[in-house]
Design a protein around this motif. Structure first.
Motif, short mmCIF file in Angstrom:
data_model
loop_
_atom_site.label_atom_id
_atom_site.label_comp_id
_atom_site.label_asym_id
_atom_site.label_seq_id
_atom_site.Cartn_x
_atom_site.Cartn_y
_atom_site.Cartn_z
N GLU A 75 0.74 -1.03 0.25
CA GLU A 75 0.00 -0.08 0.06
C GLU A 75 0.93 1.28 0.01
N ARG A 76 1.84 1.41 0.97
CA ARG A 76 2.62 2.58 1.37
C ARG A 76 3.22 2.90 -0.52
N GLN A 77 4.04 1.03 -1.04
CA GLN A 77 4.43 1.58 -2.38
C GLN A 77 3.77 2.17 -3.51
N LYS A 78 2.38 1.63 -3.03
CA LYS A 78 1.29 2.20 -3.74
C LYS A 78 1.31 3.74 -4.42
N ARG A 79 1.42 3.91 -2.65
CA ARG A 79 0.71 5.65 -2.61
C ARG A 79 2.16 6.35 -3.19
N ILE A 80 3.46 5.64 -2.99
CA ILE A 80 3.98 6.61 -3.28
C ILE A 80 4.56 7.06 -5.29
N LEU A 81 4.12 5.73 -5.70
CA LEU A 81 4.04 5.90 -6.94
C LEU A 81 3.43 6.96 -7.66
N ASN A 82 2.07 6.84 -7.09
CA ASN A 82 0.14 7.67 -7.22
C ASN A 82 0.93 9.37 -6.75
N LEU A 83 1.98 9.38 -5.47
CA LEU A 83 2.15 11.39 -5.10
C LEU A 83 3.39 11.43 -6.32
N ILE A 84 4.20 10.56 -6.51
CA ILE A 84 5.20 11.22 -6.65
C ILE A 84 4.60 11.18 -8.62
N ARG A 85 4.01 10.95 -9.30
CA ARG A 85 3.17 11.13 -10.33
C ARG A 85 2.21 12.26 -10.52
N ALA A 86 1.84 12.17 -9.06
CA ALA A 86 0.68 13.32 -9.05
C ALA A 86 1.40 14.71 -8.84
N LYS A 87 2.35 14.78 -7.54
CA LYS A 87 3.19 16.24 -7.16
C LYS A 87 4.58 15.89 -7.90
N ARG A 88 5.15 17.35 -7.68
CA ARG A 88 6.63 17.53 -6.99
C ARG A 88 6.76 17.66 -5.96
N ILE A 89 7.38 16.71 -5.89
CA ILE A 89 8.05 16.64 -4.79
C ILE A 89 9.66 15.68 -4.30
N GLY A 90 10.58 16.68 -3.74
CA GLY A 90 12.27 16.85 -4.30
C GLY A 90 12.40 15.97 -2.73
N THR A 91 11.71 15.79 -1.56
CA THR A 91 13.16 14.93 -0.32
C THR A 91 12.01 13.08 0.11
N GLN A 92 13.25 12.97 0.69
CA GLN A 92 12.12 11.42 1.16
C GLN A 92 10.92 11.98 2.32
N GLU A 93 11.56 13.25 3.33
CA GLU A 93 10.99 13.59 4.35
C GLU A 93 9.71 14.13 3.28
N GLU A 94 8.74 14.77 2.69
CA GLU A 94 8.09 15.07 2.11
C GLU A 94 6.92 14.28 1.24
N VAL A 95 8.03 13.13 1.08
CA VAL A 95 7.60 11.85 0.93
C VAL A 95 6.05 10.36 1.95
N ARG A 96 7.37 11.20 3.10
CA ARG A 96 6.60 10.45 4.20
C ARG A 96 5.91 11.55 4.98
#
Length: 146
Positions: free
Chosen positions: A14-35
């Motif tokens: 679920e976490r990996q699915k969300r990460i892929l969706n986040l990265i495709r949808a938003k401009r994210i530059g740090t692991q802390e932003e992902v977290r």
């Protein structure tokens, strides 16, 4: 650690699915932003788990932001080949480091004939219900990545 009914493997998926969706949808530059985005969505994550997930998913930094790599068709987003093994197994060969992200997409498709997947670095074992299902599953997987 409390994982509920899903167990740690489902939490990771679920976490990996969300990460892929986040990265495709938003401009994210740090692991802390992902977290932080994951935590906000109710998906528990540590910096180290995010780091491992990004590596397993083949995520790269492009102009300072995370991206799911794509190159000229990208060999169907990482999927190179499918072959049968035995009576109830399909083996998917992937670009190095891409098997986890390919497996996440296969799992998310919820193909009824698939019992489960197991991803390594560059290959995925896909267990199917019976021999009759193998070719149908291969066709459906190719359809996902076309």
């Amino acid at each position: 650690m409390e994982f509920g009914k899903a167990g740690p493997h489902m939490i990771k998926r679920e976490r990996q699915k969300r990460i892929l969706n986040l990265i495709r949808a938003k401009r994210i530059g740090t692991q802390e932003e992902v977290r932080a985005h994951l935590e906000h969505a109710g998906v528990p994550a540590t910096q180290s788990s995010v780091s491992r997930d990004l590596e397993e998913l083949g995520v790269v930094k492009h102009h300072g932001f995370y991206a799911v790599p794509h190159t000229n068709g990208d060999a169907a987003r990482g999927l190179l080949s499918l072959d049968v093994a035995g009576e109830v197994l399909v083996v998917a060969r992937c670009l190095p480091g891409r098997a986890s992200s390919v497996a996440v997409e296969i799992d998310d498709a919820a193909v009824p004939e698939i019992v489960g997947t197991l991803a390594g670095e560059d290959s995925i074992f896909i267990a199917v219900r019976d021999q009759k299902s193998q070719r149908a599953v291969m066709k459906k997987i190719w359809g996902l990545f076309a």
